[in-house]
Scaffold this motif. Structure first.
Motif, PDB file in Angstrom:
ATOM      1  N   GLU A  31       3.388  50.435 -25.844  1.00  0.00           N
ATOM      2  CA  GLU A  31       3.159  51.352 -26.963  1.00  0.00           C
ATOM      3  C   GLU A  31       3.093  50.596 -28.289  1.00  0.00           C
ATOM      4  O   GLU A  31       3.692  50.995 -29.291  1.00  0.00           O
ATOM      5  N   SER A  32       2.334  49.493 -28.297  1.00  0.00           N
ATOM      6  CA  SER A  32       2.222  48.656 -29.486  1.00  0.00           C
ATOM      7  C   SER A  32       1.523  49.391 -30.625  1.00  0.00           C
ATOM      8  O   SER A  32       0.694  50.273 -30.404  1.00  0.00           O
ATOM      9  N   THR A  33       1.860  49.021 -31.852  1.00  0.00           N
ATOM     10  CA  THR A  33       1.311  49.664 -33.036  1.00  0.00           C
ATOM     11  C   THR A  33      -0.185  49.384 -33.198  1.00  0.00           C
ATOM     12  O   THR A  33      -0.968  50.283 -33.482  1.00  0.00           O
ATOM     13  N   ASN A  34      -0.597  48.129 -33.029  1.00  0.00           N
ATOM     14  CA  ASN A  34      -1.988  47.743 -33.280  1.00  0.00           C
ATOM     15  C   ASN A  34      -2.798  47.514 -32.010  1.00  0.00           C
ATOM     16  O   ASN A  34      -3.896  46.989 -32.059  1.00  0.00           O
ATOM     17  N   GLY A  35      -2.277  47.892 -30.876  1.00  0.00           N
ATOM     18  CA  GLY A  35      -3.052  47.912 -29.643  1.00  0.00           C
ATOM     19  C   GLY A  35      -3.098  46.628 -28.842  1.00  0.00           C
ATOM     20  O   GLY A  35      -2.970  45.527 -29.358  1.00  0.00           O
ATOM     21  N   THR A  36      -3.275  46.822 -27.536  1.00  0.00           N
ATOM     22  CA  THR A  36      -3.493  45.747 -26.574  1.00  0.00           C
ATOM     23  C   THR A  36      -4.868  46.000 -25.971  1.00  0.00           C
ATOM     24  O   THR A  36      -5.168  47.110 -25.531  1.00  0.00           O
ATOM     25  N   TRP A  37      -5.681  44.965 -25.954  1.00  0.00           N
ATOM     26  CA  TRP A  37      -7.056  45.082 -25.473  1.00  0.00           C
ATOM     27  C   TRP A  37      -7.275  44.094 -24.334  1.00  0.00           C
ATOM     28  O   TRP A  37      -6.780  42.969 -24.369  1.00  0.00           O
ATOM     29  N   LEU A  38      -8.027  44.488 -23.322  1.00  0.00           N
ATOM     30  CA  LEU A  38      -8.382  43.605 -22.216  1.00  0.00           C
ATOM     31  C   LEU A  38      -9.889  43.695 -22.029  1.00  0.00           C
ATOM     32  O   LEU A  38     -10.427  44.769 -21.741  1.00  0.00           O
ATOM     33  N   GLY A  52     -12.188  43.746 -24.196  1.00  0.00           N
ATOM     34  CA  GLY A  52     -12.821  44.641 -25.150  1.00  0.00           C
ATOM     35  C   GLY A  52     -12.452  46.108 -25.003  1.00  0.00           C
ATOM     36  O   GLY A  52     -12.910  46.936 -25.789  1.00  0.00           O
ATOM     37  N   LEU A  53     -11.623  46.462 -24.029  1.00  0.00           N
ATOM     38  CA  LEU A  53     -11.220  47.849 -23.824  1.00  0.00           C
ATOM     39  C   LEU A  53      -9.744  48.010 -24.154  1.00  0.00           C
ATOM     40  O   LEU A  53      -8.902  47.265 -23.635  1.00  0.00           O
ATOM     41  N   GLN A  54      -9.416  48.986 -24.998  1.00  0.00           N
ATOM     42  CA  GLN A  54      -8.026  49.197 -25.396  1.00  0.00           C
ATOM     43  C   GLN A  54      -7.240  49.868 -24.275  1.00  0.00           C
ATOM     44  O   GLN A  54      -7.696  50.840 -23.678  1.00  0.00           O
ATOM     45  N   LEU A  55      -6.044  49.334 -23.998  1.00  0.00           N
ATOM     46  CA  LEU A  55      -5.146  49.947 -23.024  1.00  0.00           C
ATOM     47  C   LEU A  55      -4.440  51.123 -23.675  1.00  0.00           C
ATOM     48  O   LEU A  55      -4.078  51.068 -24.850  1.00  0.00           O
ATOM     49  N   ALA A  56      -4.226  52.167 -22.919  1.00  0.00           N
ATOM     50  CA  ALA A  56      -3.428  53.295 -23.386  1.00  0.00           C
ATOM     51  C   ALA A  56      -1.955  52.876 -23.346  1.00  0.00           C
ATOM     52  O   ALA A  56      -1.582  51.969 -22.597  1.00  0.00           O
ATOM     53  N   ALA A  57      -1.127  53.518 -24.138  1.00  0.00           N
ATOM     54  CA  ALA A  57       0.307  53.231 -24.126  1.00  0.00           C
ATOM     55  C   ALA A  57       0.838  53.382 -22.709  1.00  0.00           C
ATOM     56  O   ALA A  57       0.592  54.396 -22.054  1.00  0.00           O
ATOM     57  N   GLY A  58       1.506  52.351 -22.220  1.00  0.00           N
ATOM     58  CA  GLY A  58       2.078  52.387 -20.884  1.00  0.00           C
ATOM     59  C   GLY A  58       1.097  52.090 -19.768  1.00  0.00           C
ATOM     60  O   GLY A  58       1.463  52.105 -18.594  1.00  0.00           O
ATOM     61  N   GLN A  59      -0.162  51.791 -20.114  1.00  0.00           N
ATOM     62  CA  GLN A  59      -1.174  51.509 -19.086  1.00  0.00           C
ATOM     63  C   GLN A  59      -0.959  50.125 -18.481  1.00  0.00           C
ATOM     64  O   GLN A  59      -0.671  49.166 -19.170  1.00  0.00           O
ATOM     65  N   LEU A  60      -1.127  50.030 -17.170  1.00  0.00           N
ATOM     66  CA  LEU A  60      -0.959  48.796 -16.406  1.00  0.00           C
ATOM     67  C   LEU A  60      -2.332  48.327 -15.943  1.00  0.00           C
ATOM     68  O   LEU A  60      -3.116  49.120 -15.439  1.00  0.00           O
TER      69      LEU A  60
END
Length: 79
Positions: free
Chosen positions: A22-29, A31-39
């Motif tokens: 649940e990062s503030t500025n997002g995690t991307w893999l 080029g696609l942003q992961l949803a909070a808690g997405q694995l």
């Protein structure tokens, strides 16, 4: 811009997985942003982006993969 608890990378069986904390500025893999808690399963050559920091995933032989982990202490990458 990278959160103190931004995301986690862990070994799961014979694969490496990425989990956004649940990062503030997002995690991307790739080029696609992961949803909070997405694995997501990581693959060799994937591009991981934490806020504005990009790193390329490099998975080498099984022994090296079980002893290598990217660790961020809130200010610096420490391992």
């Amino acid at each position: 811009k990278v959160s103190r608890r931004h995301c986690g990378v862990a070994e799961c069986g014979s694969q490496w997985v990425l989990l956004d904390f649940e990062s503030t500025n997002g995690t991307w893999l790739n080029g696609l942003q992961l949803a909070a808690g997405q694995l997501k399963i990581l693959r060799n050559g994937d591009i991981l982006q934490l806020a504005d920091v990009k790193v390329q995933v490099a998975i080498h032989g099984e022994q090296e993969a079980t002893t290598s982990l990217l660790v961020f202490d809130g200010e610096n990458f420490i391992a």
